[in-house]
Scaffold this motif. Structure first.
Motif, mmCIF file in Angstrom:
data_model
loop_
_atom_site.group_PDB
_atom_site.id
_atom_site.type_symbol
_atom_site.label_atom_id
_atom_site.label_comp_id
_atom_site.label_asym_id
_atom_site.label_seq_id
_atom_site.Cartn_x
_atom_site.Cartn_y
_atom_site.Cartn_z
ATOM 1 N N LYS A 148 12.413 7.360 2.884
ATOM 2 C CA LYS A 148 11.272 6.914 2.742
ATOM 3 C C LYS A 148 11.125 5.556 1.934
ATOM 4 C CE LYS A 148 6.253 7.908 2.444
ATOM 5 N NZ LYS A 148 5.315 8.986 2.167
ATOM 6 N N GLN A 149 11.293 5.833 0.826
ATOM 7 C CA GLN A 149 11.329 4.486 -0.273
ATOM 8 C C GLN A 149 12.248 3.503 0.323
ATOM 9 O OE1 GLN A 149 9.114 3.533 -2.738
ATOM 10 N NE2 GLN A 149 7.828 5.284 -2.266
ATOM 11 N N ALA A 150 13.564 3.702 0.659
ATOM 12 C CA ALA A 150 14.710 2.689 0.975
ATOM 13 C C ALA A 150 14.180 1.854 2.409
ATOM 14 C CB ALA A 150 16.090 3.511 1.237
ATOM 15 N N LYS A 151 13.569 2.838 3.220
ATOM 16 C CA LYS A 151 13.219 2.101 4.448
ATOM 17 C C LYS A 151 11.864 1.015 3.995
ATOM 18 C CE LYS A 151 15.554 3.521 7.779
ATOM 19 N NZ LYS A 151 16.642 2.455 8.411
ATOM 20 N N LYS A 152 10.902 1.361 3.235
ATOM 21 C CA LYS A 152 9.777 0.603 2.626
ATOM 22 C C LYS A 152 10.480 -0.496 2.239
ATOM 23 C CE LYS A 152 5.866 0.541 0.235
ATOM 24 N NZ LYS A 152 5.083 1.329 -0.757
ATOM 25 N N MET A 153 11.459 -0.515 1.378
ATOM 26 C CA MET A 153 12.061 -1.716 0.798
ATOM 27 C C MET A 153 12.904 -2.542 1.871
ATOM 28 S SD MET A 153 13.180 0.285 -2.947
ATOM 29 C CE MET A 153 12.019 0.731 -3.929
ATOM 30 N N TYR B 207 15.253 1.805 -8.362
ATOM 31 C CA TYR B 207 14.251 1.316 -7.146
ATOM 32 C C TYR B 207 14.365 -0.212 -7.140
ATOM 33 C CZ TYR B 207 12.515 5.964 -7.181
ATOM 34 O OH TYR B 207 12.366 7.352 -7.296
ATOM 35 N N GLY B 208 14.414 -0.731 -8.317
ATOM 36 C CA GLY B 208 14.561 -2.518 -8.281
ATOM 37 C C GLY B 208 15.856 -2.674 -7.861
ATOM 38 N N TRP B 209 17.000 -2.042 -8.151
ATOM 39 C CA TRP B 209 18.427 -2.241 -7.838
ATOM 40 C C TRP B 209 18.467 -2.273 -6.342
ATOM 41 C CZ3 TRP B 209 19.231 -5.140 -11.592
ATOM 42 C CH2 TRP B 209 19.316 -4.999 -12.976
ATOM 43 N N TYR B 210 17.682 -1.232 -5.823
ATOM 44 C CA TYR B 210 18.128 -0.869 -4.325
ATOM 45 C C TYR B 210 17.383 -2.104 -3.386
ATOM 46 C CZ TYR B 210 18.470 0.841 0.392
ATOM 47 O OH TYR B 210 18.563 1.297 1.550
ATOM 48 N N LEU B 211 16.163 -2.468 -3.969
ATOM 49 C CA LEU B 211 15.526 -3.455 -3.424
ATOM 50 C C LEU B 211 16.016 -4.954 -3.684
ATOM 51 C CD1 LEU B 211 13.128 -4.591 -1.751
ATOM 52 C CD2 LEU B 211 11.733 -4.833 -4.052
ATOM 53 N N ASN B 212 16.774 -5.164 -4.744
ATOM 54 C CA ASN B 212 17.596 -6.331 -4.874
ATOM 55 C C ASN B 212 18.716 -6.340 -4.000
ATOM 56 O OD1 ASN B 212 18.596 -8.586 -6.365
ATOM 57 N ND2 ASN B 212 19.789 -7.538 -7.554
ATOM 58 N N ALA B 213 19.508 -5.218 -3.872
ATOM 59 C CA ALA B 213 20.401 -5.209 -2.699
ATOM 60 C C ALA B 213 20.148 -5.409 -1.096
ATOM 61 C CB ALA B 213 21.178 -3.693 -2.930
ATOM 62 N N LYS C 195 0.851 -1.062 0.115
ATOM 63 C CA LYS C 195 -0.044 0.022 -0.097
ATOM 64 C C LYS C 195 1.039 1.198 0.032
ATOM 65 C CE LYS C 195 -3.650 -2.226 2.531
ATOM 66 N NZ LYS C 195 -4.636 -2.165 3.884
ATOM 67 N N GLY C 196 0.331 2.423 -0.143
ATOM 68 C CA GLY C 196 0.932 3.684 -0.311
ATOM 69 C C GLY C 196 1.585 3.895 -1.591
ATOM 70 N N GLN C 197 2.370 4.973 -1.626
ATOM 71 C CA GLN C 197 3.217 5.285 -2.823
ATOM 72 C C GLN C 197 3.996 4.335 -3.276
ATOM 73 O OE1 GLN C 197 5.419 8.834 -2.301
ATOM 74 N NE2 GLN C 197 5.707 9.294 -4.633
ATOM 75 N N LYS C 198 4.159 4.151 -4.490
ATOM 76 C CA LYS C 198 4.873 2.785 -5.112
ATOM 77 C C LYS C 198 5.726 3.396 -6.372
ATOM 78 C CE LYS C 198 1.512 0.074 -5.229
ATOM 79 N NZ LYS C 198 0.651 -1.172 -5.429
ATOM 80 N N LYS C 199 6.876 3.144 -6.442
ATOM 81 C CA LYS C 199 7.715 3.528 -7.643
ATOM 82 C C LYS C 199 8.031 2.163 -8.554
ATOM 83 C CE LYS C 199 8.791 7.383 -5.857
ATOM 84 N NZ LYS C 199 8.342 8.917 -6.221
ATOM 85 N N ASN C 200 8.322 2.544 -9.867
ATOM 86 C CA ASN C 200 8.437 1.578 -10.801
ATOM 87 C C ASN C 200 9.632 1.071 -10.463
ATOM 88 O OD1 ASN C 200 8.162 0.119 -13.011
ATOM 89 N ND2 ASN C 200 8.449 1.660 -14.434
#
Length: 219
Positions: free
Chosen positions: A205-210, A175-181, A158-163
């Motif tokens: 904010k996005q980093a903490k979510k990931m 964003y995907g590379w950071y989530l992979n890391a 939920k909430g704001q999501k990035k591609n």
């Protein structure tokens, strides 16, 4: 780290993020990447192939703490990498039995895609990849890094999501590379990436979510 452009390639910031995350958390991390665009594990497993020669040379050169294997996406869907995985792991254990083997189950294509004449939705393809990677890990005594499952979790969140993807429907955005890391960090160190204070190019904010999504994925 052994794979293709999803391990390391033009615009892929996974390794940079991973190193910075470790550095900021006070952990030591040295990475050697062996990657080649669109490469399959079958070639990394072949000592007669140019990339196989590179791989076997590295195994003999140094006793690695862990080796992370990543398969080409279509091949991971078709389940045609079990033999290659077995051959690679057999050689690793003959040269360096203490080395941990980790399979990085990457992500399905963003949109519906045909593989070997059969169409797969994102969910169906991811489920197939998860099953095949886990099967390889079980057969070879490896551990799992669930990057693809984390992609799915993020897409459902939920909430704001990035591609998470670039326009090619396959490679990740920043964003995907950071989530992979984040997922790799958890698998390598066996701790939650939430401890990390490096947020890359994605913002805190996005980093903490990931980080929190990756932390829920058990290897």
């Amino acid at each position: 780290m052994v794979g293709n452009s999803l391990t390391y390639g033009s615009g892929n910031t996974t390794i940079r993020n991973l190193k910075k995350m470790a550095e900021k958390s006070g952990r030591k991390l040295a990475i050697k990447q062996l990657s080649y665009n669109n490469e399959k594990l079958s070639n990394w497993a072949d000592p007669a192939h140019k990339n196989g020669k590179r791989f076997y040379k590295e195994i003999k050169r140094k006793k690695w703490d862990c080796i992370i294997l990543q398969e080409q996406t279509d091949t991971a869907v078709k389940n045609s990498f079990l033999s290659a995985a077995g051959k690679i792991c057999e050689y690793i254990r003959s040269e360096s039995p203490q080395t941990e083997i980790i399979y990085n189950c990457t992500w399905a294509y963003k949109k519906r895609r045909r593989v070997s004449g059969k169409y797969y939705s994102f969910n169906k393809m991811q489920k197939k990849m998860n099953h095949n990677y886990k099967k390889a890990a079980n057969r070879t005594g490896g551990r799992m890094c669930w990057s693809g499952k984390a992609f799915l979790d993020y897409r459902k969140s939920k909430g704001q999501k990035k591609n998470l993807y670039k326009r090619d429907n396959n490679h990740a955005s920043k964003y995907g590379w950071y989530l992979n890391a984040c997922c790799l960090y958890k698998s390598i160190f066996k701790v939650s990436p939430v401890e990390c204070k490096y947020y890359g190019d994605v913002g805190k904010k996005q980093a903490k979510k990931m980080q929190k999504i990756a932390a829920k994925r058990i290897g």
